[in-house]
Write a protein that holds these residues in place. Sequence first.
Motif, PDB file in Angstrom:
ATOM      1  N   GLY A 173       0.732  -1.333  -0.132  1.00  0.00           N
ATOM      2  CA  GLY A 173      -0.105   0.076  -0.207  1.00  0.00           C
ATOM      3  C   GLY A 173       0.859   1.190   0.040  1.00  0.00           C
ATOM      4  O   GLY A 173       2.100   1.235   0.474  1.00  0.00           O
ATOM      5  N   GLY A 174       0.272   2.438  -0.370  1.00  0.00           N
ATOM      6  CA  GLY A 174       0.876   3.583  -0.299  1.00  0.00           C
ATOM      7  C   GLY A 174       0.054   4.596  -0.893  1.00  0.00           C
ATOM      8  O   GLY A 174      -1.154   4.585  -0.971  1.00  0.00           O
ATOM      9  N   GLU A 175       0.616   5.879  -1.300  1.00  0.00           N
ATOM     10  CA  GLU A 175      -0.029   7.056  -1.773  1.00  0.00           C
ATOM     11  C   GLU A 175       0.374   7.246  -3.144  1.00  0.00           C
ATOM     12  O   GLU A 175       1.771   7.176  -3.417  1.00  0.00           O
ATOM     13  CB  GLU A 175       0.338   8.037  -0.720  1.00  0.00           C
ATOM     14  CG  GLU A 175      -0.653   9.369  -0.947  1.00  0.00           C
ATOM     15  CD  GLU A 175      -0.617  10.316  -0.227  1.00  0.00           C
ATOM     16  OE1 GLU A 175      -0.383  11.518  -0.405  1.00  0.00           O
ATOM     17  OE2 GLU A 175      -0.698  10.121   1.149  1.00  0.00           O
TER      18      GLU A 175
ATOM     19  N   ARG B  85      -4.651   7.157  -1.153  1.00  0.00           N
ATOM     20  CA  ARG B  85      -3.924   6.342  -0.261  1.00  0.00           C
ATOM     21  C   ARG B  85      -4.618   5.142  -0.189  1.00  0.00           C
ATOM     22  O   ARG B  85      -5.845   4.794   0.091  1.00  0.00           O
ATOM     23  CB  ARG B  85      -3.841   6.743   1.090  1.00  0.00           C
ATOM     24  CG  ARG B  85      -2.941   6.093   2.071  1.00  0.00           C
ATOM     25  CD  ARG B  85      -2.942   6.812   3.450  1.00  0.00           C
ATOM     26  NE  ARG B  85      -2.340   8.153   3.343  1.00  0.00           N
ATOM     27  CZ  ARG B  85      -2.749   9.285   4.115  1.00  0.00           C
ATOM     28  NH1 ARG B  85      -3.589   8.895   4.997  1.00  0.00           N
ATOM     29  NH2 ARG B  85      -2.190  10.484   3.864  1.00  0.00           N
TER      30      ARG B  85
ATOM     31  N   LEU C 266      -7.537  14.529  -0.763  1.00  0.00           N
ATOM     32  CA  LEU C 266      -6.949  13.087  -0.527  1.00  0.00           C
ATOM     33  C   LEU C 266      -8.174  12.063  -0.112  1.00  0.00           C
ATOM     34  O   LEU C 266      -8.884  12.293   0.784  1.00  0.00           O
ATOM     35  CB  LEU C 266      -5.828  13.005   0.620  1.00  0.00           C
ATOM     36  CG  LEU C 266      -5.391  11.795   0.924  1.00  0.00           C
ATOM     37  CD1 LEU C 266      -4.631  11.196  -0.074  1.00  0.00           C
ATOM     38  CD2 LEU C 266      -4.672  11.760   2.497  1.00  0.00           C
TER      39      LEU C 266
ATOM     40  N   VAL D 293      -8.893   8.160   0.761  1.00  0.00           N
ATOM     41  CA  VAL D 293      -8.320   6.902   1.425  1.00  0.00           C
ATOM     42  C   VAL D 293      -9.279   5.558   1.093  1.00  0.00           C
ATOM     43  O   VAL D 293     -10.400   5.506   1.277  1.00  0.00           O
ATOM     44  CB  VAL D 293      -8.082   6.790   2.753  1.00  0.00           C
ATOM     45  CG1 VAL D 293      -7.514   5.573   3.439  1.00  0.00           C
ATOM     46  CG2 VAL D 293      -7.322   8.086   3.488  1.00  0.00           C
ATOM     47  N   ASN D 294      -8.682   4.570   0.322  1.00  0.00           N
ATOM     48  CA  ASN D 294      -9.122   3.618  -0.285  1.00  0.00           C
ATOM     49  C   ASN D 294     -10.811   3.602  -0.816  1.00  0.00           C
ATOM     50  O   ASN D 294     -11.586   3.176  -0.263  1.00  0.00           O
ATOM     51  CB  ASN D 294      -9.550   2.446   1.016  1.00  0.00           C
ATOM     52  CG  ASN D 294      -8.201   1.891   1.508  1.00  0.00           C
ATOM     53  OD1 ASN D 294      -7.323   1.512   0.603  1.00  0.00           O
ATOM     54  ND2 ASN D 294      -8.120   1.803   2.821  1.00  0.00           N
TER      55      ASN D 294
ATOM     56  N   ASP E 283      -4.635   0.493   1.089  1.00  0.00           N
ATOM     57  CA  ASP E 283      -3.986  -0.280   1.831  1.00  0.00           C
ATOM     58  C   ASP E 283      -3.026  -1.231   1.091  1.00  0.00           C
ATOM     59  O   ASP E 283      -3.438  -1.364  -0.258  1.00  0.00           O
ATOM     60  CB  ASP E 283      -5.094  -1.048   2.925  1.00  0.00           C
ATOM     61  CG  ASP E 283      -5.629  -0.189   3.926  1.00  0.00           C
ATOM     62  OD1 ASP E 283      -4.867   0.824   4.153  1.00  0.00           O
ATOM     63  OD2 ASP E 283      -6.757  -0.507   4.249  1.00  0.00           O
TER      64      ASP E 283
ATOM     65  N   ARG F   5      -4.826  12.819  -5.233  1.00  0.00           N
ATOM     66  CA  ARG F   5      -4.105  11.883  -4.399  1.00  0.00           C
ATOM     67  C   ARG F   5      -5.022  11.026  -3.669  1.00  0.00           C
ATOM     68  O   ARG F   5      -5.994  11.246  -3.224  1.00  0.00           O
ATOM     69  CB  ARG F   5      -3.207  12.684  -3.436  1.00  0.00           C
ATOM     70  CG  ARG F   5      -2.390  13.704  -3.726  1.00  0.00           C
ATOM     71  CD  ARG F   5      -1.119  13.038  -4.398  1.00  0.00           C
ATOM     72  NE  ARG F   5      -0.349  12.293  -3.799  1.00  0.00           N
ATOM     73  CZ  ARG F   5       0.848  11.628  -4.306  1.00  0.00           C
ATOM     74  NH1 ARG F   5       0.871  11.305  -5.512  1.00  0.00           N
ATOM     75  NH2 ARG F   5       1.474  10.815  -3.356  1.00  0.00           N
TER      76      ARG F   5
ATOM     77  N   TYR G  50      -3.265   1.962  -9.466  1.00  0.00           N
ATOM     78  CA  TYR G  50      -2.092   1.948  -8.560  1.00  0.00           C
ATOM     79  C   TYR G  50      -1.303   0.728  -8.895  1.00  0.00           C
ATOM     80  O   TYR G  50       0.058   1.005  -9.016  1.00  0.00           O
ATOM     81  CB  TYR G  50      -2.434   1.834  -7.138  1.00  0.00           C
ATOM     82  CG  TYR G  50      -1.483   1.885  -6.043  1.00  0.00           C
ATOM     83  CD1 TYR G  50      -0.641   2.903  -5.992  1.00  0.00           C
ATOM     84  CD2 TYR G  50      -1.071   0.901  -5.238  1.00  0.00           C
ATOM     85  CE1 TYR G  50       0.410   2.803  -5.044  1.00  0.00           C
ATOM     86  CE2 TYR G  50      -0.144   0.717  -4.319  1.00  0.00           C
ATOM     87  CZ  TYR G  50       0.800   1.858  -4.347  1.00  0.00           C
ATOM     88  OH  TYR G  50       1.820   1.581  -3.372  1.00  0.00           O
TER      89      TYR G  50
END
Length: 388
Positions: free
Chosen positions: A103-105, A127, A321, A323-324, A129, A125, A240
């Motif tokens: 995982g990462g951004e 992010r 941003l 996330v998932n 998992d 952006r 990704y």
Amino acid sequence: MAASVERKNFSHQFRPCHMCCVVVFFLIFLTVPLQGEEAEQTVCESDKGENCGCGGTSRDKAMYSEPGEGGAETPKVDKDAARTTKHVDSAASRTNQMVFVRGGEFTMGTDEPRFPQDGEGPARRVRLDSFYADAYEVSNAEFDIFVKESGYVTEAEKFGDSFVLENLLSEDVKAEITQAVASAPWWLPVKGADWKHPEGVDSDITNRMDHPVVHVSWNDAVAYCTWAGKRLPTEAEWEYASRGGLENRLFPWGNNPMPKGEHRMNIWQGHFPEENTEEDGYYSTAPVMAYKPNKFGLYNTAGNVWEWVSDWLGVRHTQKLQVNPKGPASSATNDKVKKGGSYMCHIDYCYRYRNAARSNNTPDSSASNLGFRCVADKLPDGVEEVKP
């Protein structure tokens, strides 16, 4: 099992690509019988000169125009050359291996969209998992195991037809066809076309077991992934993984489509759709292990076949941003996203084999250039992890 999707008579379900359809759907249209070699066709002005028409293979929207009234002319194709798809004779060893994607951004999308109407931008952006991703697109061999063990019947088999690139069809099969998509007359609805018979009843996959399975709907893909202890990737996970750790690059390996003159993907060469010079080695699908993998160890995320992802289609994205992210809760057009482009893509006609590019179809749609790969939150039992 996948959720069932209600489906009307397929012969009245050609939908042109992308967001122009929302407007065009409400226009008055005409339906006419086949005249000579002409066919009932649909029109989508924004697709001309920039699209392979893959979005026109959705099943659930009906629009027709009289042949010659705005539709593109059916291309003149060298039929002998079109039937030279290269097959690979092999025992088709297992290709269900997965790679670990830490995982990462990353930056998803682009601020320089080629097709803004597709929702390629803005760059934002994201992010994620960690997860596991199939190193390869699901092959005919892997899908065959699924079908034999589960007894699953695909939607194309139930409906009795699916879309096929005209160039791949025999004259006998074409003789039975009476309709085509106007903005993309190379797309023909073929009775008997399914994953076991990619070009209709007179074709098979005997020598293509290591090629990606095609003619699978989103619902079919979900059913397979569930059986395998996996799931479809989100669009963010897919992009990704495809980018392989590279930021703001067009392709999984960089910005040069042919680094050092080497073909890295299966797309169309020559003038689409009349001639494919096969400079990359293939006329239609290539084996799932063809070409070099990206830095994460994934093969063929650019070209070969479109790949379903789990997201409903949305074309407006926040720049905050995320996330998932899992995409919107629904789609106004009842479309799911697909990524990666296919062997039919050409820079002048469907430049959608870029990391940020996307297209869409309804969940029950299928075609001869549409497949998938799976991901998982943890490595399923019996599945080998491979290192990039």
